[in-house]
Design a protein around this motif. Structure first.
Motif, PDB file in Angstrom:
ATOM      1  N   ALA A 111      14.568 -19.278  -1.882  1.00 54.85           N
ATOM      2  CA  ALA A 111      13.665 -20.428  -1.771  1.00 54.85           C
ATOM      3  C   ALA A 111      12.227 -19.926  -1.707  1.00 54.85           C
ATOM      4  O   ALA A 111      11.929 -18.973  -0.969  1.00 54.85           O
ATOM      5  CB  ALA A 111      14.003 -21.242  -0.525  1.00 54.85           C
ATOM      6  N   ILE A 112      11.375 -20.556  -2.471  1.00 59.39           N
ATOM      7  CA  ILE A 112       9.966 -20.173  -2.531  1.00 59.39           C
ATOM      8  C   ILE A 112       9.110 -21.403  -2.273  1.00 59.39           C
ATOM      9  O   ILE A 112       9.339 -22.460  -2.859  1.00 59.39           O
ATOM     10  CB  ILE A 112       9.593 -19.627  -3.940  1.00 59.39           C
ATOM     11  CG1 ILE A 112      10.442 -18.409  -4.305  1.00 59.39           C
ATOM     12  CG2 ILE A 112       8.097 -19.341  -4.035  1.00 59.39           C
ATOM     13  CD1 ILE A 112      10.050 -17.128  -3.612  1.00 59.39           C
ATOM     14  N   HIS A 113       8.124 -21.254  -1.392  1.00 61.39           N
ATOM     15  CA  HIS A 113       7.140 -22.319  -1.184  1.00 61.39           C
ATOM     16  C   HIS A 113       5.762 -21.719  -1.435  1.00 61.39           C
ATOM     17  O   HIS A 113       5.483 -20.604  -1.001  1.00 61.39           O
ATOM     18  CB  HIS A 113       7.251 -22.859   0.239  1.00 61.39           C
ATOM     19  CG  HIS A 113       6.549 -24.167   0.440  1.00 61.39           C
ATOM     20  ND1 HIS A 113       5.173 -24.275   0.480  1.00 61.39           N
ATOM     21  CD2 HIS A 113       7.025 -25.420   0.590  1.00 61.39           C
ATOM     22  CE1 HIS A 113       4.850 -25.550   0.662  1.00 61.39           C
ATOM     23  NE2 HIS A 113       5.957 -26.271   0.721  1.00 61.39           N
ATOM     24  N   ARG A 136       0.896 -18.261  -5.723  1.00 61.61           N
ATOM     25  CA  ARG A 136       1.152 -18.268  -7.165  1.00 61.61           C
ATOM     26  C   ARG A 136       2.431 -17.485  -7.406  1.00 61.61           C
ATOM     27  O   ARG A 136       2.606 -16.391  -6.885  1.00 61.61           O
ATOM     28  CB  ARG A 136      -0.013 -17.623  -7.919  1.00 61.61           C
ATOM     29  CG  ARG A 136      -1.291 -18.397  -7.755  1.00 61.61           C
ATOM     30  CD  ARG A 136      -2.469 -17.720  -8.425  1.00 61.61           C
ATOM     31  NE  ARG A 136      -3.702 -18.365  -8.020  1.00 61.61           N
ATOM     32  CZ  ARG A 136      -4.128 -19.533  -8.502  1.00 61.61           C
ATOM     33  NH1 ARG A 136      -3.419 -20.168  -9.401  1.00 61.61           N
ATOM     34  NH2 ARG A 136      -5.249 -20.075  -8.079  1.00 61.61           N
ATOM     35  N   PHE A 137       3.300 -18.087  -8.199  1.00 68.70           N
ATOM     36  CA  PHE A 137       4.608 -17.498  -8.432  1.00 68.70           C
ATOM     37  C   PHE A 137       4.770 -17.418  -9.940  1.00 68.70           C
ATOM     38  O   PHE A 137       4.960 -18.435 -10.610  1.00 68.70           O
ATOM     39  CB  PHE A 137       5.665 -18.401  -7.791  1.00 68.70           C
ATOM     40  CG  PHE A 137       7.029 -17.803  -7.693  1.00 68.70           C
ATOM     41  CD1 PHE A 137       7.238 -16.601  -7.025  1.00 68.70           C
ATOM     42  CD2 PHE A 137       8.124 -18.449  -8.236  1.00 68.70           C
ATOM     43  CE1 PHE A 137       8.512 -16.061  -6.918  1.00 68.70           C
ATOM     44  CE2 PHE A 137       9.395 -17.920  -8.127  1.00 68.70           C
ATOM     45  CZ  PHE A 137       9.585 -16.717  -7.461  1.00 68.70           C
ATOM     46  N   ARG A 195      -3.802  -7.804  -5.331  1.00 66.44           N
ATOM     47  CA  ARG A 195      -4.000  -7.898  -3.881  1.00 66.44           C
ATOM     48  C   ARG A 195      -3.185  -9.082  -3.422  1.00 66.44           C
ATOM     49  O   ARG A 195      -3.062 -10.069  -4.127  1.00 66.44           O
ATOM     50  CB  ARG A 195      -5.477  -8.196  -3.596  1.00 66.44           C
ATOM     51  CG  ARG A 195      -6.326  -6.964  -3.391  1.00 66.44           C
ATOM     52  CD  ARG A 195      -7.686  -7.368  -2.869  1.00 66.44           C
ATOM     53  NE  ARG A 195      -7.682  -7.525  -1.416  1.00 66.44           N
ATOM     54  CZ  ARG A 195      -8.697  -8.057  -0.743  1.00 66.44           C
ATOM     55  NH1 ARG A 195      -9.745  -8.527  -1.368  1.00 66.44           N
ATOM     56  NH2 ARG A 195      -8.645  -8.132   0.572  1.00 66.44           N
ATOM     57  N   HIS A 196      -2.632  -9.042  -2.283  1.00 65.77           N
ATOM     58  CA  HIS A 196      -1.837 -10.166  -1.739  1.00 65.77           C
ATOM     59  C   HIS A 196      -0.563 -10.421  -2.535  1.00 65.77           C
ATOM     60  O   HIS A 196      -0.061 -11.531  -2.547  1.00 65.77           O
ATOM     61  CB  HIS A 196      -2.667 -11.451  -1.680  1.00 65.77           C
ATOM     62  CG  HIS A 196      -4.002 -11.279  -1.033  1.00 65.77           C
ATOM     63  ND1 HIS A 196      -4.145 -11.003   0.303  1.00 65.77           N
ATOM     64  CD2 HIS A 196      -5.258 -11.325  -1.550  1.00 65.77           C
ATOM     65  CE1 HIS A 196      -5.421 -10.896   0.592  1.00 65.77           C
ATOM     66  NE2 HIS A 196      -6.114 -11.086  -0.515  1.00 65.77           N
ATOM     67  N   GLU A 197      -0.063  -9.392  -3.227  1.00 67.52           N
ATOM     68  CA  GLU A 197       1.241  -9.556  -3.904  1.00 67.52           C
ATOM     69  C   GLU A 197       2.322  -9.257  -2.872  1.00 67.52           C
ATOM     70  O   GLU A 197       2.671  -8.110  -2.613  1.00 67.52           O
ATOM     71  CB  GLU A 197       1.336  -8.621  -5.124  1.00 67.52           C
ATOM     72  CG  GLU A 197       2.615  -8.829  -5.922  1.00 67.52           C
ATOM     73  CD  GLU A 197       2.539  -8.209  -7.324  1.00 67.52           C
ATOM     74  OE1 GLU A 197       1.423  -8.012  -7.852  1.00 67.52           O
ATOM     75  OE2 GLU A 197       3.611  -7.919  -7.888  1.00 67.52           O
ATOM     76  N   HIS A 198       2.834 -10.287  -2.274  1.00 65.26           N
ATOM     77  CA  HIS A 198       3.760 -10.109  -1.150  1.00 65.26           C
ATOM     78  C   HIS A 198       5.144  -9.702  -1.609  1.00 65.26           C
ATOM     79  O   HIS A 198       5.801  -8.877  -0.988  1.00 65.26           O
ATOM     80  CB  HIS A 198       3.832 -11.405  -0.329  1.00 65.26           C
ATOM     81  CG  HIS A 198       2.544 -11.748   0.326  1.00 65.26           C
ATOM     82  ND1 HIS A 198       2.187 -11.269   1.565  1.00 65.26           N
ATOM     83  CD2 HIS A 198       1.494 -12.479  -0.094  1.00 65.26           C
ATOM     84  CE1 HIS A 198       0.999 -11.708   1.880  1.00 65.26           C
ATOM     85  NE2 HIS A 198       0.546 -12.448   0.889  1.00 65.26           N
ATOM     86  N   LEU A 199       5.567 -10.312  -2.701  1.00 69.63           N
ATOM     87  CA  LEU A 199       6.927 -10.086  -3.176  1.00 69.63           C
ATOM     88  C   LEU A 199       6.884  -9.790  -4.668  1.00 69.63           C
ATOM     89  O   LEU A 199       6.200 -10.499  -5.416  1.00 69.63           O
ATOM     90  CB  LEU A 199       7.763 -11.348  -2.900  1.00 69.63           C
ATOM     91  CG  LEU A 199       9.224 -11.356  -3.346  1.00 69.63           C
ATOM     92  CD1 LEU A 199      10.027 -10.317  -2.567  1.00 69.63           C
ATOM     93  CD2 LEU A 199       9.830 -12.749  -3.138  1.00 69.63           C
ATOM     94  N   LEU A 245       5.127 -13.114  -6.142  1.00 68.59           N
ATOM     95  CA  LEU A 245       4.517 -14.125  -5.269  1.00 68.59           C
ATOM     96  C   LEU A 245       3.220 -13.533  -4.719  1.00 68.59           C
ATOM     97  O   LEU A 245       3.241 -12.559  -3.973  1.00 68.59           O
ATOM     98  CB  LEU A 245       5.463 -14.489  -4.118  1.00 68.59           C
ATOM     99  CG  LEU A 245       4.903 -15.488  -3.093  1.00 68.59           C
ATOM    100  CD1 LEU A 245       4.631 -16.855  -3.726  1.00 68.59           C
ATOM    101  CD2 LEU A 245       5.860 -15.643  -1.905  1.00 68.59           C
ATOM    102  N   VAL A 246       2.122 -14.134  -5.146  1.00 70.01           N
ATOM    103  CA  VAL A 246       0.795 -13.716  -4.687  1.00 70.01           C
ATOM    104  C   VAL A 246       0.246 -14.848  -3.830  1.00 70.01           C
ATOM    105  O   VAL A 246       0.266 -16.006  -4.252  1.00 70.01           O
ATOM    106  CB  VAL A 246      -0.150 -13.458  -5.889  1.00 70.01           C
ATOM    107  CG1 VAL A 246      -1.562 -13.122  -5.421  1.00 70.01           C
ATOM    108  CG2 VAL A 246       0.402 -12.336  -6.763  1.00 70.01           C
TER     109      VAL A 246
END
Ligand SMILES: [Zn+2]
Length: 287
Positions: free
Chosen positions: A76-78, A84-85, A96-100, A117-118
């Protein structure tokens, strides 16, 4: 902030790219989101194949099965406020801020780029659920019906709204924005739907005729579907992995048009504040 139409557009654009792809490698690069990423649960999706992409409220649901099909999970992605996905080419430098970051390959083993996912503001979410029980998860259990889409069995319409309003009081706008009643009606779309249905935002939800409820249900569906259709015209931007993916401007009839002429009558659009949010409406034709 992405609203339901944006999320639906992201779903449609990614569906073609992701279905049948395999999660080759799942990389949790920065777990610090408001709900921290569960590294073990996400990494356990390595080797899984994407079956489908669905949407519930503003959550993207990626249904995946493990290689021997012994388990079926939902990623699940929110998008939160700023998430941004997107799929980017495999050589794309990390943001930067690329979490996943999920490295993809297709059924033939070819690399298919990277799903990422950024989220600079970190209100986004990514979590794994069992596909058999996801609907009872705390993120979903209390959600009302879908105004567009087909993930819930209860049909959305005037009778449904009428039944939900029974015994309740309070202004119409707050009622329509209550996600326990119906999901996806954010602040902008609430003003737009009320204008379309010619209903005053402060009108009480008590003693409303079924004809008015029907008009409201149709208006909600209409504003969301129109926004999805309008956003769909920008679909190519998503598949190219452009920076603007997932966010688009829709044409609005009343929102943010304070003092401007109503598009339907001689009135002028007025702005009021309800629950600390701006509401726009036309005193001439909304009763
Ligand atoms: Zn008007």
């Amino acid at each position: 902030m992405p609203e339901l139409p944006e999320v639906e557009i992201v779903r449609r654009s990614l569906e073609r790219r992701l279905t049948d792809c395999v999660f080759d490698r799942v990389e949790v690069r920065a777990p610090a989101l408001r709900e921290p990423l569960d590294r073990a649960a996400l990494e356990a999706l390595q080797g899984c194949r994407v079956e489908s992409l669905e949407r519930r409220a503003k959550y993207l649901l990626i249904r995946v099965t493990s290689s021997r099909r012994e388990s079926c999970n939902i990623l699940a992605i929110h998008l939160g406020m700023s998430g941004r996905f997107t799929v980017v080419p495999k050589d794309e430098p990390y943001a930067r801020h690329e979490h996943l970051a999920i490295h993809l390959r297709d059924a033939d083993g070819h690399r298919r780029g990277r799903l990422r996912l950024v989220d600079p503001r970190r209100f986004g979410q990514a979590f794994v659920l069992d596909a058999a029980t996801w609907q009872s998860d705390r993120h979903f259990a209390h959600l009302g019906v879908e105004p567009v889409g087909d993930l819930v069995s209860e049909p959305f319409g005037g009778s449904y709204l009428e039944s939900q309003a029974e015994g309740r009081r309070g202004p119409m706008k707050a009622f329509l924005m209550d996600a326990r009643v119906v999901v996806g009606v954010g602040n902008i779309y609430a003003s737009e739907a009320l204008w379309r249905a010619r209903v005053h935002p402060k009108r009480s939800v008590a003693r409303v005729s079924i004809r008015t409820w029907n008009r409201l249900a149709e208006a909600i569906r209409g504003v969301l579907n129109d926004a999805i259709a309008e956003g769909g015209t920008t679909l190519n931007d998503f598949t190219d992995g452009e920076g603007n993916a997932g966010y688009f401007q829709v044409s609005l009839d009343v929102y943010d048009r304070e003092g401007e002429p109503c598009r339907r009558c001689e009135g002028r659009v007025r702005r009021i504040v309800q629950s600390n949010r701006s509401t726009y409406y036309c005193p001439g034709c909304q009763r």
